[in-house]
Write a protein that holds these residues in place. Structure first.
Motif, short mmCIF file in Angstrom:
data_model
loop_
_atom_site.label_atom_id
_atom_site.label_comp_id
_atom_site.label_asym_id
_atom_site.label_seq_id
_atom_site.Cartn_x
_atom_site.Cartn_y
_atom_site.Cartn_z
N ASN A 7 42.95 45.17 45.12
CA ASN A 7 44.18 45.70 44.54
C ASN A 7 44.12 45.52 43.03
O ASN A 7 43.96 44.40 42.52
N ASP A 8 44.27 46.63 42.30
CA ASP A 8 44.17 46.60 40.85
C ASP A 8 45.33 45.90 40.18
O ASP A 8 45.29 45.65 38.97
N LEU A 9 46.40 45.60 40.92
CA LEU A 9 47.59 44.98 40.33
C LEU A 9 47.57 43.45 40.42
O LEU A 9 48.49 42.80 39.95
N ALA A 10 46.53 42.88 41.03
CA ALA A 10 46.48 41.43 41.22
C ALA A 10 46.25 40.73 39.88
O ALA A 10 45.44 41.15 39.06
N ASP A 11 46.98 39.66 39.69
CA ASP A 11 46.91 38.85 38.47
C ASP A 11 47.52 37.50 38.79
O ASP A 11 48.52 37.43 39.52
N PRO A 12 46.94 36.40 38.30
CA PRO A 12 47.48 35.07 38.65
C PRO A 12 48.94 34.89 38.25
O PRO A 12 49.66 34.11 38.87
N GLY A 13 49.39 35.60 37.21
CA GLY A 13 50.77 35.49 36.80
C GLY A 13 51.71 36.32 37.64
O GLY A 13 52.90 36.00 37.74
N ILE A 14 51.20 37.37 38.26
CA ILE A 14 52.05 38.28 39.02
C ILE A 14 52.21 37.83 40.47
O ILE A 14 53.28 37.94 41.06
N ILE A 15 51.14 37.28 41.07
CA ILE A 15 51.20 36.95 42.50
C ILE A 15 51.59 35.50 42.79
O ILE A 15 51.44 35.03 43.90
N GLY A 16 52.08 34.79 41.78
CA GLY A 16 52.69 33.49 42.05
C GLY A 16 51.86 32.26 41.72
O GLY A 16 52.37 31.13 41.83
N ILE A 17 50.60 32.42 41.33
CA ILE A 17 49.75 31.25 41.04
C ILE A 17 50.29 30.48 39.84
O ILE A 17 50.42 29.25 39.87
N ASN A 18 50.62 31.20 38.77
CA ASN A 18 51.16 30.54 37.57
C ASN A 18 52.48 29.84 37.87
O ASN A 18 52.74 28.74 37.38
N SER A 19 53.32 30.48 38.69
CA SER A 19 54.62 29.88 39.03
C SER A 19 54.44 28.60 39.83
O SER A 19 55.16 27.61 39.62
N GLY A 20 53.48 28.61 40.77
CA GLY A 20 53.20 27.41 41.54
C GLY A 20 52.72 26.27 40.66
O GLY A 20 53.15 25.12 40.82
N ALA A 21 51.83 26.60 39.72
CA ALA A 21 51.36 25.59 38.76
C ALA A 21 52.51 25.08 37.91
O ALA A 21 52.62 23.88 37.63
N GLY A 22 53.40 25.99 37.49
CA GLY A 22 54.52 25.61 36.64
C GLY A 22 55.50 24.68 37.33
O GLY A 22 55.97 23.70 36.73
N VAL A 23 55.80 24.95 38.59
CA VAL A 23 56.72 24.07 39.33
C VAL A 23 56.11 22.68 39.49
O VAL A 23 56.81 21.66 39.34
N ALA A 24 54.81 22.62 39.79
CA ALA A 24 54.14 21.32 39.93
C ALA A 24 54.18 20.54 38.62
O ALA A 24 54.46 19.33 38.61
N ILE A 25 53.93 21.23 37.50
CA ILE A 25 53.98 20.58 36.19
C ILE A 25 55.40 20.10 35.89
O ILE A 25 55.60 18.99 35.37
N ALA A 26 56.40 20.93 36.21
CA ALA A 26 57.80 20.55 35.96
C ALA A 26 58.18 19.31 36.76
O ALA A 26 58.81 18.38 36.23
N ILE A 27 57.81 19.28 38.04
CA ILE A 27 58.13 18.12 38.89
C ILE A 27 57.44 16.86 38.35
O ILE A 27 58.05 15.79 38.25
#
Length: 335
Positions: free
Chosen positions: A88-108
């Motif tokens: 899928n040409d639209l895949a990107d770590p920021g779009i499919i939730g990888i960055n968000s998962g990393a961000g929540v872990a860092i915030a916690i």
């Protein structure tokens, strides 16, 4: 066997990209709130600068520039892997939730655990990886079906849903936190390059030293993944095992990058597409090009954003989003 003309073309583009990266790096080193003339750059680099010149160059601008280049390279390579695995040409770590998962872990981690200044820099990529990896496992579980296997489009849509849900979790976490900690998380969310000291480089560099050669080594497997699943199985590749290895690699690259640069999207989306347009879809050819484009793209965005408004500028993540959002819409309409 790769055509020799394509190899020559790739080498030419690599030389051009390296030249553009060096030129952008030189411009970046000279620009800023504190003045540093370009004619003094070389003497300062070779140890003949004044105290002020050495401080500006080696303590402020060079670490930021190197971090930006390394993070852009990691995000571009992560995006290339994800686009191949999902087809899928639209895949990107920021779009499919990888960055968000990393961000929540860092915030916690930042809000609820004691922070040791000496080890904080080196623990942060590990924390980001754990959060991103857990997110990817959940996305994978929700996207996988015993009857049809992993459906790429379902994975993308599930990832977008998780990204939105985790953004809500981030708001809940920061709503009752201390002002100073909220400011840090807000800076992270905006994609502001905050890890601008040498320790952040040493924290990020080992991840890239291991994962970039590993991904290049797996180029042939990625080529096979570009084909249909029955063909991948037919040539004797253990599809699920290779997919898991490469997915972990993509997560680790993205998490290590965003741990020190914040939530930056679209670099992993654009860089692989531009690289494929230049040298074609063979991973042996376009992955090195994509790595260089990703590094340059984030450096270019940070150079512009850092010097638009003084003294704080505009976060690189916002500049990349301004460039990447129209491209994302174009791809969405085309597909």
């Amino acid at each position: 066997m790769i055509n020799s003309k394509l190899i020559k073309k790739q080498r030419l583009f690599m030389i051009l990209l390296l030249a553009v990266m060096i030129a952008t790096a030189v411009i970046s080193l000279g620009l800023g709130y504190s003045t540093l003339s370009y004619e003094r750059l070389l003497p300062a680099l070779f140890g003949q600068g004044t105290f002020k010149e050495n401080f500006i160059l080696f303590s402020l601008r060079m670490p930021r520039m190197i971090i930006t280049l390394l993070a852009g390279m990691a995000l571009a390579l992560s995006g290339a892997i994800l686009q191949t695995l999902t087809r899928n040409d639209l895949a990107d770590p920021g779009i499919i939730g990888i960055n968000s998962g990393a961000g929540v872990a860092i915030a916690i981690f930042f809000l609820f655990f004691p922070v040791d200044v000496a080890s904080f820099v080196y623990i942060l990529p590990l924390v980001a990886f754990c959060g991103a990896f857990l997110t990817v496992i959940l996305i994978y579980i929700f996207s996988y079906s015993k009857r049809t296997g992993l459906q790429p489009m379902k994975l993308i849509l599930t990832g977008v849903g998780f990204s939105m849900a985790l953004s809500g979790v981030m708001i809940v976490l920061t709503s009752s936190a201390e002002r100073e900690k909220v400011d840090f998380i807000s800076t992270w969310l905006a994609g502001n390059i905050w890890g601008t000291d040498w320790p952040f480089i040493w924290a990020l560099l080992p991840w890239l030293v291991i994962l970039i050669p590993f991904t290049l080594y797996k180029s042939q497997q990625l080529n096979i993944f570009s084909l249909s699943e029955p063909v991948s199985i037919g040539v004797g590749m253990h599809v699920e095992k290779e997919r898991i290895y490469l997915l972990i690699t993509a997560v680790a690259l993205a998490a290590s990058a965003v741990a020190v640069t914040g939530g930056i999207a679209f670099v992993g989306l654009m860089a692989p597409h531009i690289a494929k347009a230049l040298v074609g879809p063979r991973h042996q050819l376009f992955l090195p090009i994509a790595i260089c484009i990703g590094g340059w793209l984030l450096l270019f965005a940070d150079t512009i954003g850092h010097n638009i408004l003084e003294p704080n500028g505009v976060p690189a993540g916002i500049i990349v989003a301004i460039l990447g959002a129209p491209y994302f819409i174009y791809l969405l309409l085309r597909k």
